[in-house]
Scaffold this motif. Structure first.
Motif, mmCIF file in Angstrom:
data_model
loop_
_atom_site.group_PDB
_atom_site.id
_atom_site.type_symbol
_atom_site.label_atom_id
_atom_site.label_comp_id
_atom_site.label_asym_id
_atom_site.label_seq_id
_atom_site.Cartn_x
_atom_site.Cartn_y
_atom_site.Cartn_z
ATOM 1 N N LYS A 38 15.707 9.505 -25.815
ATOM 2 C CA LYS A 38 14.644 8.657 -25.283
ATOM 3 C C LYS A 38 16.559 8.449 -24.174
ATOM 4 C CE LYS A 38 14.090 3.924 -26.019
ATOM 5 N NZ LYS A 38 13.703 3.115 -27.293
ATOM 6 N N GLN A 39 16.262 7.599 -23.362
ATOM 7 C CA GLN A 39 17.380 6.509 -22.306
ATOM 8 C C GLN A 39 16.844 5.997 -21.688
ATOM 9 O OE1 GLN A 39 18.089 8.971 -18.155
ATOM 10 N NE2 GLN A 39 20.391 8.756 -18.992
ATOM 11 N N PRO A 40 17.026 4.527 -21.818
ATOM 12 C CA PRO A 40 16.901 3.281 -21.550
ATOM 13 C C PRO A 40 17.742 2.992 -20.167
ATOM 14 C CG PRO A 40 17.695 3.304 -23.301
ATOM 15 C CD PRO A 40 17.796 4.894 -23.451
ATOM 16 N N PRO A 41 16.906 1.998 -19.666
ATOM 17 C CA PRO A 41 18.223 1.947 -18.536
ATOM 18 C C PRO A 41 19.802 1.851 -18.971
ATOM 19 C CG PRO A 41 16.068 0.148 -18.703
ATOM 20 C CD PRO A 41 16.198 1.462 -19.727
ATOM 21 N N SER A 42 20.307 0.762 -20.024
ATOM 22 C CA SER A 42 20.987 1.669 -20.614
ATOM 23 C C SER A 42 22.330 2.527 -20.425
ATOM 24 C CB SER A 42 21.600 1.023 -22.440
ATOM 25 O OG SER A 42 21.624 2.050 -22.924
ATOM 26 N N ARG A 43 21.291 3.463 -19.842
ATOM 27 C CA ARG A 43 21.489 5.294 -19.576
ATOM 28 C C ARG A 43 22.810 6.067 -21.003
ATOM 29 N NH1 ARG A 43 25.957 5.413 -15.392
ATOM 30 N NH2 ARG A 43 27.753 5.255 -16.828
ATOM 31 N N GLN A 44 22.389 4.974 -22.032
ATOM 32 C CA GLN A 44 22.489 5.936 -23.417
ATOM 33 C C GLN A 44 21.984 6.759 -23.965
ATOM 34 O OE1 GLN A 44 22.937 3.480 -26.399
ATOM 35 N NE2 GLN A 44 23.997 4.602 -28.140
ATOM 36 N N MET A 45 22.308 7.869 -24.191
ATOM 37 C CA MET A 45 21.430 9.315 -25.015
ATOM 38 C C MET A 45 20.615 8.868 -25.868
ATOM 39 S SD MET A 45 20.231 11.095 -21.599
ATOM 40 C CE MET A 45 19.850 12.571 -22.474
ATOM 41 N N ILE A 46 19.955 8.874 -26.976
ATOM 42 C CA ILE A 46 19.451 8.749 -27.972
ATOM 43 C C ILE A 46 18.345 9.842 -28.728
ATOM 44 C CG2 ILE A 46 18.179 6.398 -29.395
ATOM 45 C CD1 ILE A 46 19.118 5.055 -27.777
ATOM 46 N N LEU A 47 19.041 10.042 -29.460
ATOM 47 C CA LEU A 47 17.769 11.215 -29.803
ATOM 48 C C LEU A 47 16.867 10.724 -31.426
ATOM 49 C CD1 LEU A 47 17.540 14.457 -31.576
ATOM 50 C CD2 LEU A 47 18.531 13.184 -33.213
ATOM 51 N N VAL A 48 15.636 10.970 -30.212
ATOM 52 C CA VAL A 48 14.094 10.804 -31.004
ATOM 53 C C VAL A 48 14.272 11.585 -32.283
ATOM 54 C CG1 VAL A 48 11.873 10.641 -30.633
ATOM 55 C CG2 VAL A 48 13.641 9.397 -28.469
ATOM 56 N N ILE A 49 13.949 12.788 -32.255
ATOM 57 C CA ILE A 49 13.324 13.752 -32.670
ATOM 58 C C ILE A 49 14.211 15.415 -32.542
ATOM 59 C CG2 ILE A 49 11.035 14.045 -31.871
ATOM 60 C CD1 ILE A 49 10.430 13.815 -34.568
ATOM 61 N N GLY B 100 25.348 23.607 -37.751
ATOM 62 C CA GLY B 100 24.595 21.754 -38.419
ATOM 63 C C GLY B 100 24.035 22.018 -39.192
ATOM 64 N N GLY B 101 22.784 23.138 -39.184
ATOM 65 C CA GLY B 101 21.783 22.953 -40.002
ATOM 66 C C GLY B 101 20.688 21.659 -40.170
ATOM 67 N N GLY B 102 20.229 21.107 -40.711
ATOM 68 C CA GLY B 102 19.100 20.342 -40.217
ATOM 69 C C GLY B 102 19.610 18.875 -39.964
ATOM 70 N N ASN B 103 20.515 18.579 -39.051
ATOM 71 C CA ASN B 103 21.155 17.498 -38.660
ATOM 72 C C ASN B 103 21.966 18.175 -37.256
ATOM 73 O OD1 ASN B 103 20.809 15.654 -40.535
ATOM 74 N ND2 ASN B 103 21.955 16.106 -41.983
ATOM 75 N N THR B 104 21.716 19.320 -36.672
ATOM 76 C CA THR B 104 21.996 19.288 -35.310
ATOM 77 C C THR B 104 21.573 18.791 -34.570
ATOM 78 O OG1 THR B 104 22.464 21.934 -36.088
ATOM 79 C CG2 THR B 104 21.926 20.706 -33.703
ATOM 80 N N GLU B 105 22.137 17.928 -33.914
ATOM 81 C CA GLU B 105 21.899 17.179 -32.403
ATOM 82 C C GLU B 105 22.799 16.915 -31.562
ATOM 83 O OE1 GLU B 105 21.242 13.341 -34.513
ATOM 84 O OE2 GLU B 105 21.833 12.975 -33.059
ATOM 85 N N ALA B 106 22.756 16.806 -30.376
ATOM 86 C CA ALA B 106 24.119 16.374 -29.428
ATOM 87 C C ALA B 106 23.507 14.623 -28.904
ATOM 88 C CB ALA B 106 23.245 17.008 -28.040
ATOM 89 N N PHE B 107 25.848 15.246 -28.784
ATOM 90 C CA PHE B 107 26.045 13.354 -28.861
ATOM 91 C C PHE B 107 26.760 13.395 -27.309
ATOM 92 C CE2 PHE B 107 25.980 12.210 -33.722
ATOM 93 C CZ PHE B 107 25.439 12.798 -34.216
#
Lengths: 115, 117
Positions: A38-49, B100-107
């Motif tokens: 998810k990318q809100p207007p703040s531009r931050q990239m947030i993992l949803v799932i 990273g196992g089940g916690n793999t995600e891109a930061f």
């Protein structure tokens, strides 16, 4: 070439309703990860799932769930009980392995949640 | 834990100038990558790396160079800026699939808005 396809540039939904965002991808591999960001207007990239390809069970995170159809290479995101704060760009992403692993994104779906 | 630190946040360049966008992560991630985000085109992969000394081109590599001398740092160099490089740039890092196992995600870093005039 883009290997992640999001066919809905924009979607709108009313507060408290359910909306589904679609995503398809292309791979011949068996071991990979799929994500919705998810990318809100703040531009931050947030993992949803996230979904691990070898897990048959669909991932869920509170109001967010996926419908992962591995054979069809489909990975849709369902948002239940939509909230105003869900308004954002949503990107489907695929961590693919082509010798080197690389993370590729779709073109995004802009979701507007209205009162 | 700082995560991914990307600098600068904003930059204006004149055509032909060069600059380096900095990206550093403190999570010991093998994978690092650079993307550019343009309206209607999503995040397009510029270059990526799967470890120190290993880089490869993504979808839109022309006009950009990278190197990865350490696990932590992955700078992106614009050799001779062009107006077509006006965009928002993101750096990301992650464990590789299977590490990273089940916690793999891109930061992600916070992004750099670059304008080339």
């Amino acid at each position: 070439a883009q290997t992640v396809t999001q066919s809905q540039p924009e979607m709108s939904v009313q507060e408290a309703e359910t909306v589904t965002l679609s995503c398809t991808y292309d791979t011949s591999e068996n071991n990979y990860y799929l994500f919705w960001y998810k990318q809100p207007p703040s531009r931050q990239m947030i993992l949803v799932i996230r979904q691990e390809a070898y897990k048959q069970q669909n991932a869920t995170e509170n109001r967010f769930s996926v419908n992962f159809q591995k054979a069809a290479k489909s990975f849709s995101l369902k948002i239940s009980d939509s909230q105003l704060g869900d308004t954002a760009m949503y990107f489907c992403a695929f961590f693919m392995n082509t010798g080197f692993q690389k993370l590729v994104f779709g073109t995004g779906t802009r979701l507007l949640v209205s009162p | 834990n700082a995560g991914v630190t990307q600098t600068p946040k904003f930059q204006v360049l004149k055509t032909g100038q060069s600059m380096t966008l900095q990206c550093a992560q403190d999570m010991n991630h093998e994978y690092m990558s650079w993307y550019r985000q343009d309206p209607g085109m999503g995040l397009r992969l510029i270059h990526y790396s799967v470890g120190a000394g290993i880089t490869d081109q993504g979808e839109v590599p022309n006009g950009y160079n990278v190197s990865r001398s350490t696990t932590e740092d992955f700078p992106l160099r614009l050799l001779s800026a062009a107006p077509s490089q006006t965009s928002v740039y993101f750096c990301a890092s992650s464990y590789l699939v299977g590490r990273g196992g089940g916690n793999t995600e891109a930061f992600f870093g916070q992004g750099t808005r670059l304008t080339v005039v």
